[in-house]
Design a protein around this motif. Structure first.
Motif, PDB file in Angstrom:
ATOM      1  N   ILE A  10       0.843  -1.199   0.000  1.00 23.24           N
ATOM      2  CA  ILE A  10       0.000   0.000   0.000  1.00 23.24           C
ATOM      3  C   ILE A  10       0.875   1.246   0.000  1.00 23.24           C
ATOM      4  N   ALA A  11       1.909   1.245   0.835  1.00 19.50           N
ATOM      5  CA  ALA A  11       2.812   2.401   0.924  1.00 19.50           C
ATOM      6  C   ALA A  11       3.482   2.666  -0.419  1.00 19.50           C
ATOM      7  N   ALA A  12       3.949   1.610  -1.090  1.00 15.22           N
ATOM      8  CA  ALA A  12       4.631   1.782  -2.369  1.00 15.22           C
ATOM      9  C   ALA A  12       3.676   2.239  -3.464  1.00 15.22           C
ATOM     10  N   THR A  13       2.472   1.684  -3.479  1.00 17.59           N
ATOM     11  CA  THR A  13       1.503   2.001  -4.530  1.00 17.59           C
ATOM     12  C   THR A  13       0.907   3.395  -4.364  1.00 17.59           C
ATOM     13  N   ALA A  14       0.587   3.755  -3.114  1.00 20.36           N
ATOM     14  CA  ALA A  14      -0.091   5.029  -2.864  1.00 20.36           C
ATOM     15  C   ALA A  14       0.875   6.167  -2.569  1.00 20.36           C
ATOM     16  N   GLY A  15       2.155   5.879  -2.432  1.00 20.84           N
ATOM     17  CA  GLY A  15       3.127   6.923  -2.129  1.00 20.84           C
ATOM     18  C   GLY A  15       2.988   7.439  -0.702  1.00 20.84           C
TER      19      GLY A  15
END
Length: 89
Positions: A10-15
């Motif tokens: 989630i952190a990588a995808t949503a920044g």
């Protein structure tokens, strides 16, 4: 995939930071749990629907002793995958 791996994704995808992603995931899970506890359906279009179903009381068999036992009625959470999720699989 476990919860920490999902938070990283989630952190990588949503920044977002991992801390913000964890807060967002936890808030989402609490909202779904609270809605189901209140007897509501949670429909995420394209992903799926969470709902509560009631299982009636029934008679079962203890496999070790073969004695008949009564199984109490209970509510269970169910998930039905949406069309986009099924297509992705």
């Amino acid at each position: 995939m476990n919860k920490s791996e999902l938070i990283e994704k989630i952190a990588a995808t949503a920044g977002l930071t991992k801390a913000d992603s964890k807060k967002a995931l936890d808030a989402t899970l609490v909202a779904i749990k609270d809605a189901l506890a209140a007897g509501e359906k949670v429909a995420l279009v394209g992903f799926g629907t969470f709902a509560v179903s009631e299982r009636p009381a029934r008679e079962g068999i203890n496999p070790s002793t073969l004695d008949k036992i009564q199984i109490a009625a209970k509510k269970v959470a169910k998930f039905k995958a949406g069309s986009e999720l099924n297509a992705a699989l």
